[in-house]
Design an enzyme around this catalytic site. Sequence first.
Site, short mmCIF file in Angstrom:
data_model
loop_
_atom_site.label_atom_id
_atom_site.label_comp_id
_atom_site.label_asym_id
_atom_site.label_seq_id
_atom_site.Cartn_x
_atom_site.Cartn_y
_atom_site.Cartn_z
N GLU A 307 -1.53 9.42 3.14
CA GLU A 307 -0.95 8.23 2.51
C GLU A 307 -1.71 7.84 1.25
OE1 GLU A 307 -1.09 4.53 4.50
OE2 GLU A 307 -3.09 4.78 5.29
N HIS A 308 -3.05 7.85 1.30
CA HIS A 308 -3.88 7.50 0.14
C HIS A 308 -4.55 8.76 -0.42
CE1 HIS A 308 -4.09 3.07 0.35
NE2 HIS A 308 -4.18 3.18 1.67
#
Length: 404
Positions: A307-308
Amino acid sequence: MKGPARASGRGSLLKFVPPEEVKNVRGSLDLWEYVEKVMPVVKEVKARGLEAVKKYNKAFDNYEGCVSLSQEDFASYSKESLVSLFEEVLEQLSAFHKQTAPKDSAFSSKGVRAVTLWRPVERLGAYVPGGLYPYPSTALMTAGVAKALGVKEVTVATPPKFATSEVMASAFLASKVDSVLAAGGAHGVSALAYVAGAHKVVGPGGPYVQAAKLLVSVDVPIDMIAGPTELAVIADSSADPEEVAYDMLAQAEHGPTSFALLVSTDEGLVLEVEKRVKGEEVEGGLYATVVRDLEEAKRLVSELAPEHVSVYAETYEPPVAGAASFKAPSPFLDYSAGPNHVLPTSGWAKARGPLGPVDFMRWTTLVEVFPEAADLLKLAAELARLEGMKYHAKAIEYKLSKIL
């Protein structure tokens, strides 16, 4: 260059993995197991509504207070200075999301005019998680952004212990939330779908929350699988090891199912980061690997699709990720940079990005036909006949006869 061929030292949080094992850092979390666990909860809330929500509030949170809170309720718990703070953050979030919102468009070709219309969802359900601490930022990223984009009615579900807290009440007020359900976990998600009657459910959370979202998606659309937290850091020798360490610790503090991975071209940097995380206390996993070059780093991270992604390198080409930052800590994106912090996990970043304007909107196409479309109508009728759809063909041919 190969990664350090040794185990982490005593007291070190950082686990070294060879590049070929990077794909395993996500762990063995099986969301299907959680689906089976929460299915009875979701089914009961669907069948019994608010009474079932109250039952599970008592069972899971030992809470027997009011479940449904109005604007007047949380306004009374709010603090003016906090409301002002959250409104200032929302200015940046709203400006970014409005700038990137899809616009109506029109297409004309060969006698066909097709228009795509974008309109806000009428009724949105936003799940705002809470663990040891409340998450007002998630209220802003979900409910606050939704209202800024024109969603008429927003209901938030959040654990009871935070529903009337000063911080969360102020965030709800700043976000112009219409109502709050004091219910967390799977029954909170289910309440958004089956008690509040949301037309869509969005928001992050742990595996129980995400499993419940999957189940209610049979009846109500959802945004994505958004949790647990994931971070990959791509760094070369120019990176500041302390900055990298803090970035990794920040995402690993979300909980035991979260992870932060460092992919670096410089073994010396990895060892410096190891020194800086030693003795720190986070529940999530911290991992590191050393690669030949930034191209290999990009490939490994893109295959993982976390996600990051934070990039601390002299050259920058973003990998596949929910959201990426360049020489900026990922927590900045979590709060006030502008983009949304509700991000795809479990590899969903291979097909979609952060929560955004499209998640708060519905769209439809309108088609108008003119005599110049005769050739396209003939093609359509031929396709209908090929598929054995007699009345499809007759409907098209009748229209063709009227315009010729």
